[in-house]
Design an enzyme around this catalytic site. Structure first.
Site, PDB file in Angstrom:
ATOM      1  N   GLU A 201     122.906  12.531 -20.794  1.00 45.04           N
ATOM      2  CA  GLU A 201     123.379  13.702 -20.209  1.00 45.04           C
ATOM      3  C   GLU A 201     124.154  14.474 -21.392  1.00 45.04           C
ATOM      4  O   GLU A 201     125.153  13.955 -21.927  1.00 45.04           O
ATOM      5  CB  GLU A 201     124.304  13.622 -19.068  1.00 45.04           C
ATOM      6  CG  GLU A 201     124.903  14.824 -18.570  1.00 45.04           C
ATOM      7  CD  GLU A 201     124.028  15.740 -18.174  1.00 45.04           C
ATOM      8  OE1 GLU A 201     124.006  17.085 -18.792  1.00 45.04           O
ATOM      9  OE2 GLU A 201     123.146  15.607 -17.059  1.00 45.04           O
TER      10      GLU A 201
ATOM     11  N   ASP B  94     121.212  14.707 -26.041  1.00 44.45           N
ATOM     12  CA  ASP B  94     119.911  15.089 -25.996  1.00 44.45           C
ATOM     13  C   ASP B  94     118.881  13.761 -25.750  1.00 44.45           C
ATOM     14  O   ASP B  94     118.798  12.909 -26.714  1.00 44.45           O
ATOM     15  CB  ASP B  94     119.555  15.700 -27.213  1.00 44.45           C
ATOM     16  CG  ASP B  94     118.304  16.597 -26.866  1.00 44.45           C
ATOM     17  OD1 ASP B  94     117.313  16.167 -25.891  1.00 44.45           O
ATOM     18  OD2 ASP B  94     118.101  17.962 -27.277  1.00 44.45           O
TER      19      ASP B  94
ATOM     20  N   ASP C 209     117.378  21.418 -15.153  1.00 41.60           N
ATOM     21  CA  ASP C 209     117.627  22.959 -15.426  1.00 41.60           C
ATOM     22  C   ASP C 209     116.238  23.769 -15.190  1.00 41.60           C
ATOM     23  O   ASP C 209     115.295  23.313 -16.024  1.00 41.60           O
ATOM     24  CB  ASP C 209     118.105  23.117 -16.802  1.00 41.60           C
ATOM     25  CG  ASP C 209     118.665  24.563 -16.843  1.00 41.60           C
ATOM     26  OD1 ASP C 209     118.072  25.647 -16.389  1.00 41.60           O
ATOM     27  OD2 ASP C 209     119.590  24.659 -17.900  1.00 41.60           O
TER      28      ASP C 209
ATOM     29  N   THR D 275     122.262  14.640  -4.243  1.00 38.76           N
ATOM     30  CA  THR D 275     123.009  14.863  -5.256  1.00 38.76           C
ATOM     31  C   THR D 275     123.719  16.137  -4.994  1.00 38.76           C
ATOM     32  O   THR D 275     123.487  16.881  -3.902  1.00 38.76           O
ATOM     33  CB  THR D 275     122.419  14.705  -6.524  1.00 38.76           C
ATOM     34  OG1 THR D 275     121.512  16.173  -6.346  1.00 38.76           O
ATOM     35  CG2 THR D 275     121.656  13.751  -6.852  1.00 38.76           C
ATOM     36  N   ARG D 276     125.000  16.350  -5.528  1.00 38.72           N
ATOM     37  CA  ARG D 276     125.489  17.770  -5.507  1.00 38.72           C
ATOM     38  C   ARG D 276     124.721  18.979  -5.650  1.00 38.72           C
ATOM     39  O   ARG D 276     124.973  19.898  -5.256  1.00 38.72           O
ATOM     40  CB  ARG D 276     126.742  17.674  -6.357  1.00 38.72           C
ATOM     41  CG  ARG D 276     126.772  17.714  -7.986  1.00 38.72           C
ATOM     42  CD  ARG D 276     128.325  17.423  -8.458  1.00 38.72           C
ATOM     43  NE  ARG D 276     128.094  17.625  -9.698  1.00 38.72           N
ATOM     44  CZ  ARG D 276     128.275  18.484 -10.458  1.00 38.72           C
ATOM     45  NH1 ARG D 276     128.872  19.706 -10.003  1.00 38.72           N
ATOM     46  NH2 ARG D 276     128.236  18.644 -11.891  1.00 38.72           N
ATOM     47  N   TYR D 277     123.724  18.633  -6.700  1.00 38.08           N
ATOM     48  CA  TYR D 277     122.731  19.927  -6.997  1.00 38.08           C
ATOM     49  C   TYR D 277     121.993  19.889  -5.760  1.00 38.08           C
ATOM     50  O   TYR D 277     121.571  21.120  -5.261  1.00 38.08           O
ATOM     51  CB  TYR D 277     121.931  19.452  -8.170  1.00 38.08           C
ATOM     52  CG  TYR D 277     122.853  19.479  -9.610  1.00 38.08           C
ATOM     53  CD1 TYR D 277     123.313  20.554 -10.022  1.00 38.08           C
ATOM     54  CD2 TYR D 277     123.249  18.387 -10.026  1.00 38.08           C
ATOM     55  CE1 TYR D 277     124.040  20.659 -11.127  1.00 38.08           C
ATOM     56  CE2 TYR D 277     124.003  18.266 -11.230  1.00 38.08           C
ATOM     57  CZ  TYR D 277     124.307  19.582 -11.706  1.00 38.08           C
ATOM     58  OH  TYR D 277     125.171  19.426 -12.961  1.00 38.08           O
ATOM     59  N   GLU D 278     121.330  18.963  -4.997  1.00 40.20           N
ATOM     60  CA  GLU D 278     120.508  18.975  -3.810  1.00 40.20           C
ATOM     61  C   GLU D 278     121.259  19.657  -2.785  1.00 40.20           C
ATOM     62  O   GLU D 278     120.996  20.611  -2.037  1.00 40.20           O
ATOM     63  CB  GLU D 278     119.750  17.678  -3.551  1.00 40.20           C
ATOM     64  CG  GLU D 278     119.014  17.556  -2.316  1.00 40.20           C
ATOM     65  CD  GLU D 278     118.333  16.503  -1.982  1.00 40.20           C
ATOM     66  OE1 GLU D 278     117.255  16.328  -2.740  1.00 40.20           O
ATOM     67  OE2 GLU D 278     118.919  15.743  -1.318  1.00 40.20           O
TER      68      GLU D 278
END
Length: 233
Positions: free
Chosen positions: A90, A117, A139, A212-215
């Site tokens: 990450e 990366d 992303d 996850t927090r993104y989901e």
């Protein structure tokens, strides 16, 4: 033997966001170095000597999480699978700091963390060394002219194939329909079989999934998650 020439790799996205909390700065200072998988960066490993994964995880099967975000999924998998070693990559240092806090709380020790990366990680992973890989809510790069920046492009998929073992599983989760389209166009063409047999195989989360927090953000905003499972042929 000559030293490999460092490739030119454009990096898109953020490496650091808002100011880190003092506790997060402490995690980075105190914990990150001990969780290193080895020499990954070009400035410390210009010969691209492969990582010693046997020494790192003692012969355990190894999983790779590509862009672990805040680390919820990675820590969850580590806690549920102590017989597996997990490497997470990450470049967003705020996410790395969040992960380190979760590692402390969960007290898991079968993780390695690379704050950079994943393409540099691919350089030094031995061929056919990874048993499972995760690409979770990457992303989306929604503009058409930016689609080449997505992970599901030859620049990333070709080295991923190299480091995965035959039969290895590759999981992709995304809430972006066009990312699903590009994934299904590109991934099978790089030596993967899509394992879906019916709609539930991409509509229903995996049995060992943790949201996850993104989901959660995607669900709040009305977007629909897709769960795609591939197997390296």
């Amino acid at each position: 033997m000559s030293t490999p020439e460092r490739p030119h790799r454009n990096f898109y996205g953020r490496r650091k966001g808002k100011h880190l909390k003092a506790s997060q700065e402490g995690y980075l200072d105190q914990d990150l170095a001990a969780l290193s998988p080895g020499l990954v960066d070009w400035d410390v490993n210009p010969d691209r000597t492969p990582l010693d994964l046997q020494g790192l995880f003692g012969g355990k099967p190894i999983w790779l999480e590509i862009g672990f975000g805040g680390g919820e999924h990675m820590v969850h998998q580590a806690a549920q699978n102590p017989a597996v070693g997990i490497i997470g990559c990450e470049p967003y240092i705020n996410g790395v700091a969040m992960l380190l806090g979760k590692i402390r709380k969960a007290k898991v020790d079968n993780l390695a963390v690379y704050p950079g990366d994943v393409r540099d990680m691919f350089d030094v992973l031995p061929e056919a060394s990874i048993d499972r890989a995760f690409l979770l809510y990457p992303d989306p790069w929604p503009k058409s002219r930016h689609h080449r920046r997505r992970f599901v492009t030859p620049e990333h998929l070709a080295p991923l194939v190299r480091v995965l073992k035959p039969g290895a599983i590759f999981r992709v989760a995304t809430d972006i329909p066009d990312y699903v389209r590009q994934t299904l166009e590109q991934v099978p063409g790089h030596g993967f079989e899509w394992l879906a047999e019916g709609p539930d195989d991409w509509r229903v989360a995996w049995d060992d999934w943790i949201s996850t927090r993104y989901e959660k953000k995607a669900l709040r905003e009305g977007r629909v998650p897709h769960y795609l499972t591939f197997r390296k042929e």
